[in-house]
Design a protein around this motif. Structure first.
Motif, short mmCIF file in Angstrom:
data_model
loop_
_atom_site.label_atom_id
_atom_site.label_comp_id
_atom_site.label_asym_id
_atom_site.label_seq_id
_atom_site.Cartn_x
_atom_site.Cartn_y
_atom_site.Cartn_z
N PRO A 144 13.45 -4.41 -17.69
CA PRO A 144 12.16 -3.79 -17.35
C PRO A 144 11.68 -2.88 -18.47
N ARG A 145 10.41 -2.69 -18.55
CA ARG A 145 9.92 -1.73 -19.55
C ARG A 145 8.65 -1.05 -19.05
N THR A 146 8.38 0.11 -19.59
CA THR A 146 7.15 0.83 -19.28
C THR A 146 6.32 0.87 -20.55
N LEU A 147 5.05 0.47 -20.43
CA LEU A 147 4.21 0.46 -21.62
C LEU A 147 3.72 1.87 -21.92
N ARG A 148 4.06 2.35 -23.11
CA ARG A 148 3.56 3.67 -23.51
C ARG A 148 2.82 3.57 -24.84
N ASP A 149 2.96 2.38 -25.48
CA ASP A 149 2.46 2.25 -26.85
C ASP A 149 1.04 1.68 -26.91
N TYR A 150 0.19 2.05 -25.96
CA TYR A 150 -1.18 1.55 -26.00
C TYR A 150 -2.12 2.58 -26.61
N ASP A 151 -3.24 2.04 -27.14
CA ASP A 151 -4.22 2.92 -27.78
C ASP A 151 -5.52 2.79 -27.00
N ASP A 152 -5.85 3.82 -26.26
CA ASP A 152 -7.03 3.82 -25.40
C ASP A 152 -8.34 3.50 -26.14
N ASP A 153 -8.39 3.87 -27.42
CA ASP A 153 -9.65 3.72 -28.16
C ASP A 153 -9.78 2.38 -28.88
N PHE A 154 -8.74 1.56 -28.77
CA PHE A 154 -8.72 0.37 -29.63
C PHE A 154 -9.89 -0.58 -29.38
N GLU A 155 -10.21 -0.80 -28.11
CA GLU A 155 -11.32 -1.70 -27.79
C GLU A 155 -12.61 -1.22 -28.47
N GLU A 156 -12.83 0.08 -28.41
CA GLU A 156 -14.04 0.64 -29.01
C GLU A 156 -14.06 0.47 -30.53
N ILE A 157 -12.87 0.61 -31.12
CA ILE A 157 -12.79 0.43 -32.59
C ILE A 157 -13.19 -1.00 -32.96
#
Lengths: 238, 303
Positions: A37-50
């Protein structure tokens, strides 16, 4: 399997057991494969906007993951790792690290527009592929792809003269990408091209190579366009 | 339509020379009239939109503005799929976005260029022939038959996709279709060719990466060539200089680098149609194609 689970079944996350007992129950056999199992912590909230600020990426937020783009994709048929739907999904979640695993193939999009043609939500996936590739180059994650070098040689010629000339673009591209100027298959192509070419046409093409044809009314158009692009890039990416 | 402004684009000035030649003599033989935009600029091809999308929109709108403002035409005819696609795309962008139209016009004023007013329509050569003369009109001028030569008509990507930018297509009977294009089939079929059922009519030849990703392009070209051969084609008819050179170049690359030989010939549809009108192969530049088809055409009794 839902596409977002793809990252959960990488080889290093799979646990295979010859025999396995869970809570006192022997589950060896069919049930002996487990996924860590894993928990995602490595996301970038602004990436879509970039990505939306790059030309072509504007509509990425519209995707509802129907998969038509990948289903119709010319490159997916060549290599199943080339998956626009998956990359769009990851872009929306901001999972940059997952996208970077495919950094060396994203630039290979051939711009056949099958995805953009079929997309029911006007996401324009072809543009998103270009946006992702350009973002990676800007971040120096990837080197400029051969395709970007080609685009730049092409644009530089237009910037100066308003037009392009086939042979000089080709030579410019080989020089920039440190390739031999004379390639065997192109030699054969050239020889066959010369075989029946009328002398007048040959002279015309030779002259075109030596003195690239110029749009007489080009004036300051190149300068104005260059300034516009620089200004737009400044606004979008700082 | 009457007279149109002819936009050859850069490719027809260089490697697509035989397409330019055959287009000019064909149009003349059919009694149509066109005037070349003598001072045209590049439409942006497939490359400059990757530098910035507005560059492509502007370059294409500049061509349309030259035709309408400087020469007084309301229609631009482009035989190159790339030029046709880009001009249509610029038409679409400016018609659907006020901001895009404003930007294009502002840039034109800054550069002292003619200002695009959205008053020009772009046509592909195929569409012009079908709209102005139609099958019957062209059939009346035919002097020779293509004698049942088996043709795979190849339309490529940019003539058909994305469908949004071609409002005239998919309008029912008589119109061109972006999903199953048929104008080339109609014309060459009327000229006595046998159109074979060819599944890759609108497949991609990898033209965007001809040099930057040659392995992919060669594979995509081989898909097209082999599918055509498997379906029994002797000729692949083309309507785009990029597709045409791509097919010829990668047919050679497949042969010289991978030892995969194929016998199918690549000929511009204008050359085939011209032959049916009784024009000589030399006038149509058939000898100037890399794909040496004269032997086949003789064998078929066409030349």
């Amino acid at each position: 399997m839902a596409i977002h689970e793809k990252s959960l079944i990488e080889p290093e996350r799979l646990l295979n057991h010859e025999t396995l007992v869970v809570d006192g129950v022997d589950v060896s056999g069919s049930w002996n494969t487990m996924i860590t199992p894993r928990t995602l912590r490595d996301y970038d909230d602004d990436f879509e906007e970039i990505i939306q600020k790059y030309g072509g990426g504007e509509n990425v937020h519209r995707c509802w993951q129907c998969g038509s783009c990948t289903n119709s994709c010319t490159m997916y048929a060549q290599n199943v790792q080339f998956n626009p739907r998956y990359w769009i999904y990851l872009t929306r979640l901001g999972l940059k690290d997952e996208i970077l695993k495919d950094k060396d193939i994203i630039w290979q999009c051939v711009s056949c527009n099958k995805c953009t043609n079929i997309c029911p939500k006007d996401v324009r996936p072809e543009g998103v592929m270009k946006a992702l590739a350009h973002w990676m180059q800007d971040q120096e994650i990837t080197e400029k792809s051969p395709s970007t070098h080609f685009d730049e040689v092409f644009w530089e010629e237009i910037y100066h003269t308003g037009r392009i000339e086939d042979a000089s673009v080709m030579m410019g591209f080989f020089k920039r990408t440190n390739q031999p100027l004379v390639q065997e298959w192109l030699m054969v192509f050239g020889q066959r091209m010369m075989k029946y070419m009328p002398v007048a046409q040959m002279i015309k093409m030779g002259l075109n190579y030596a003195i690239t044809p110029r749009t007489k009314s080009w004036g300051k158009t190149g300068e104005v366009l260059k300034a516009y692009v620089e200004e737009q890039k400044e606004v979008a990416h700082g | 339509m009457g007279k149109v402004a002819y936009y050859p684009g850069c490719a027809l000035e260089g490697s697509g020379g035989p397409y330019d030649k055959s287009t000019r003599v064909l149009v003349k033989a059919l009694g149509l009239d066109m005037e070349t935009i003598s001072d045209y600029n590049c439409c942006g091809a497939m490359e400059v939109k990757n530098i910035h999308p507005m560059l492509q929109t502007y370059l294409s709108s500049r061509v349309m503005a030259l035709a309408s403002q400087e020469m007084g035409y309301d229609a631009v005819m482009a035989p190159c799929n790339g030029c046709y696609h880009n001009l249509k795309k610029a038409e679409y962008e400016t018609a659907t976005s006020e901001k895009a139209m404003q930007t294009v016009q502002d840039l034109a004023r800054k550069a002292d260029d003619p200002v695009y007013q959205g008053d020009v329509r772009t046509l592909h050569l195929l569409e012009w022939l079908m709209e102005d003369l139609g099958i019957e009109g062209i059939k009346q001028k035919m002097k020779k038959s293509l004698n049942g030569i088996k043709i795979a008509n190849y339309y490529g990507c940019m003539y058909t996709r994305p469908r949004q930018i071609f409002p005239e297509k998919d309008q029912g009977e008589g119109s061109e279709s972006s999903y199953k294009p048929h104008f080339m089939d109609d014309l060459l079929g009327a000229a006595g060719a046998v159109n074979i059922d060819f599944p890759l009519k609108t497949a991609c030849c990898g033209g965007a990466h001809t040099l930057s990703d040659s392995d992919t392009s060669t594979q995509l070209v081989l898909n097209i060539i082999q599918a055509a051969e498997d379906a029994g084609a002797e000729v692949i008819a083309t309507e785009c200089p990029t597709c045409h050179s791509g097919l010829e170049m990668h047919q050679i690359r497949a042969e010289t680098e991978f030892g995969i030989k194929s016998s199918v010939k690549v000929i511009y549809f204008t050359q085939l149609l011209g032959l049916a009108l009784g024009l000589s192969p030399r006038k149509l530049g058939v000898h100037e194609n890399i794909s040496d088809s004269i032997g086949l055409l003789k064998e078929k009794g066409i030349v």
